[in-house]
Design an enzyme around this catalytic site. Structure first.
Site, PDB file in Angstrom:
ATOM      1  N   TYR A  33       0.809  -1.213   0.000  1.00 34.91           N
ATOM      2  CA  TYR A  33       0.000   0.000   0.000  1.00 34.91           C
ATOM      3  C   TYR A  33       0.846   1.268   0.000  1.00 34.91           C
ATOM      4  O   TYR A  33       0.406   2.302  -0.514  1.00 34.91           O
ATOM      5  CB  TYR A  33      -0.985  -0.021   1.168  1.00 34.91           C
ATOM      6  CG  TYR A  33      -2.121  -0.981   0.899  1.00 34.91           C
ATOM      7  CD1 TYR A  33      -3.151  -0.651   0.031  1.00 34.91           C
ATOM      8  CD2 TYR A  33      -2.129  -2.256   1.478  1.00 34.91           C
ATOM      9  CE1 TYR A  33      -4.169  -1.552  -0.255  1.00 34.91           C
ATOM     10  CE2 TYR A  33      -3.141  -3.151   1.201  1.00 34.91           C
ATOM     11  CZ  TYR A  33      -4.161  -2.797   0.328  1.00 34.91           C
ATOM     12  OH  TYR A  33      -5.160  -3.692   0.033  1.00 34.91           O
TER      13      TYR A  33
ATOM     14  N   GLN B  55     -15.465   2.580  -6.112  1.00 29.04           N
ATOM     15  CA  GLN B  55     -14.772   1.403  -5.590  1.00 29.04           C
ATOM     16  C   GLN B  55     -13.273   1.680  -5.468  1.00 29.04           C
ATOM     17  O   GLN B  55     -12.541   0.854  -4.916  1.00 29.04           O
ATOM     18  CB  GLN B  55     -14.984   0.208  -6.527  1.00 29.04           C
ATOM     19  CG  GLN B  55     -16.425  -0.253  -6.633  1.00 29.04           C
ATOM     20  CD  GLN B  55     -16.606  -1.281  -7.731  1.00 29.04           C
ATOM     21  OE1 GLN B  55     -16.712  -0.952  -8.899  1.00 29.04           O
ATOM     22  NE2 GLN B  55     -16.636  -2.549  -7.348  1.00 29.04           N
TER      23      GLN B  55
ATOM     24  N   VAL C 195      -9.693   3.440  -4.338  1.00 24.59           N
ATOM     25  CA  VAL C 195      -9.122   3.941  -3.084  1.00 24.59           C
ATOM     26  C   VAL C 195      -8.244   5.159  -3.316  1.00 24.59           C
ATOM     27  O   VAL C 195      -7.652   5.684  -2.376  1.00 24.59           O
ATOM     28  CB  VAL C 195      -8.341   2.825  -2.352  1.00 24.59           C
ATOM     29  CG1 VAL C 195      -9.281   1.703  -1.934  1.00 24.59           C
ATOM     30  CG2 VAL C 195      -7.202   2.283  -3.205  1.00 24.59           C
ATOM     31  N   ASP C 196      -8.161   5.639  -4.554  1.00 24.01           N
ATOM     32  CA  ASP C 196      -7.420   6.870  -4.828  1.00 24.01           C
ATOM     33  C   ASP C 196      -8.301   8.083  -4.539  1.00 24.01           C
ATOM     34  O   ASP C 196      -9.499   7.958  -4.286  1.00 24.01           O
ATOM     35  CB  ASP C 196      -6.912   6.892  -6.277  1.00 24.01           C
ATOM     36  CG  ASP C 196      -8.046   6.866  -7.299  1.00 24.01           C
ATOM     37  OD1 ASP C 196      -8.838   7.830  -7.331  1.00 24.01           O
ATOM     38  OD2 ASP C 196      -8.145   5.902  -8.080  1.00 24.01           O
TER      39      ASP C 196
ATOM     40  N   HIS D 292     -14.751   1.252  -0.646  1.00 25.19           N
ATOM     41  CA  HIS D 292     -13.653   0.343  -0.325  1.00 25.19           C
ATOM     42  C   HIS D 292     -12.541   1.036   0.447  1.00 25.19           C
ATOM     43  O   HIS D 292     -11.415   0.529   0.508  1.00 25.19           O
ATOM     44  CB  HIS D 292     -13.097  -0.294  -1.602  1.00 25.19           C
ATOM     45  CG  HIS D 292     -14.058  -1.249  -2.241  1.00 25.19           C
ATOM     46  ND1 HIS D 292     -13.926  -1.685  -3.551  1.00 25.19           N
ATOM     47  CD2 HIS D 292     -15.171  -1.858  -1.762  1.00 25.19           C
ATOM     48  CE1 HIS D 292     -14.927  -2.510  -3.829  1.00 25.19           C
ATOM     49  NE2 HIS D 292     -15.697  -2.628  -2.767  1.00 25.19           N
TER      50      HIS D 292
ATOM     51  N   CYS E 281      -6.671   1.870  12.966  1.00 29.44           N
ATOM     52  CA  CYS E 281      -6.090   0.971  13.957  1.00 29.44           C
ATOM     53  C   CYS E 281      -6.805  -0.365  13.900  1.00 29.44           C
ATOM     54  O   CYS E 281      -8.026  -0.428  14.030  1.00 29.44           O
ATOM     55  CB  CYS E 281      -6.194   1.569  15.362  1.00 29.44           C
ATOM     56  SG  CYS E 281      -5.502   0.478  16.638  1.00 29.44           S
TER      57      CYS E 281
ATOM     58  N   GLY F 190     -16.325   2.351 -15.764  1.00 31.71           N
ATOM     59  CA  GLY F 190     -15.037   1.704 -15.563  1.00 31.71           C
ATOM     60  C   GLY F 190     -15.046   0.588 -14.541  1.00 31.71           C
ATOM     61  O   GLY F 190     -14.038   0.360 -13.862  1.00 31.71           O
TER      62      GLY F 190
ATOM     63  N   ALA G 204     -12.431   6.221 -20.945  1.00 28.38           N
ATOM     64  CA  ALA G 204     -13.206   7.046 -20.021  1.00 28.38           C
ATOM     65  C   ALA G 204     -12.980   8.527 -20.262  1.00 28.38           C
ATOM     66  O   ALA G 204     -13.911   9.335 -20.138  1.00 28.38           O
ATOM     67  CB  ALA G 204     -12.854   6.685 -18.580  1.00 28.38           C
TER      68      ALA G 204
END
Length: 230
Positions: A53, A88, A90-91, A106, A114, A172, A216
């Site tokens: 990550y 969906q 995570v950016d 997501h 934590c 997308g 897109a």
């Protein structure tokens, strides 16, 4: 006045240089998802998960919104009806493109969580297994990402927005990750119009009333312009 619910997937960020997951060169072909995207994998090897990550976070920070992100932000600001944006991804490219109140089902690379006490805070650029939680001070921090086997975020708000919408649009998305892949069938059952905008047809393409294919950065701005001028 038309209320619109838009669901975006990895395909909208691909042209910004962020890899998709399920194509032939996708991220899941290069990583074992059981090791980097499950609570069990994190328990076994938190350093590997943080490394994965951290790399994705650096990739995200180096990327920029593309015309599709910009167009959806423009739609939000100029459309007379409500535009709910669910992703969906995570950016944070939607936000950097000007979108507001994005529902990240997501999670987000920009957040830290934590694993023990559930506290949340902004993630630093680099996280490691020894990073302490600011609340309980245990070295159990993880990315605030929904992993396989965990419940997606904001589901109640998404369901409310879906049933309130006049139009559901998927952009997308692969159509094979649930519960998001089931939104189109829920929309159809409720009599809501459906539209897919995708580089290639998704696994659920047959359930959409209308389908447009192409990059897109081209088809999303074209569609947004149609909505705003209709």
């Amino acid at each position: 006045m038309t209320d619109i619910l838009i669901l975006t997937g990895a395909g909208i960020s691909a042209e910004s240089g962020l890899g998709t997951f399920r194509d032939k060169d996708g991220l899941w072909t290069r990583y074992d998802l059981n090791e980097v995207a499950t609570p069990e994998g994190f328990s076994r090897n938190p350093a590997l998960v943080h490394d994965f990550y951290n790399a994705r976070r650096a990739n995200c920070l180096a990327a920029a919104p593309n015309p599709a992100h910009d167009a959806l932000a423009r739609l939000q600001s100029r459309h007379a009806g409500r535009v709910t944006l669910v992703t969906q991804n995570v950016d944070d490219l939607h936000e950097r493109g000007g979108a507001r109140d994005v529902l990240h089902m997501h999670g987000a690379l920009s957040g830290a969580l934590c694993h023990d006490c559930g506290a949340r805070w902004p993630a630093p650029a680099v996280m490691d297994p020894l990073s302490p939680c600011p609340d309980c001070h245990r070295p159990t921090t993880r990315p605030d990402i929904v992993w396989f086997g965990e419940m997606p975020y904001h589901m109640e708000a998404i369901q409310d927005a879906l049933l309130r919408a006049d139009l559901f649009v998927a952009i997308g998305t692969s159509g094979n990750v649930y519960p998001a892949a089931g939104f189109v069938s829920e929309a159809r059952a409720a009599g809501i119009a459906t539209l897919e905008l995708n580089l290639e047809p998704s696994d659920t393409v047959g359930q959409f009333d209308t389908v447009r294919t192409g990059p897109a950065s081209q088809i999303v701005p074209d569609w947004v312009e149609e909505v705003l001028t209709s």
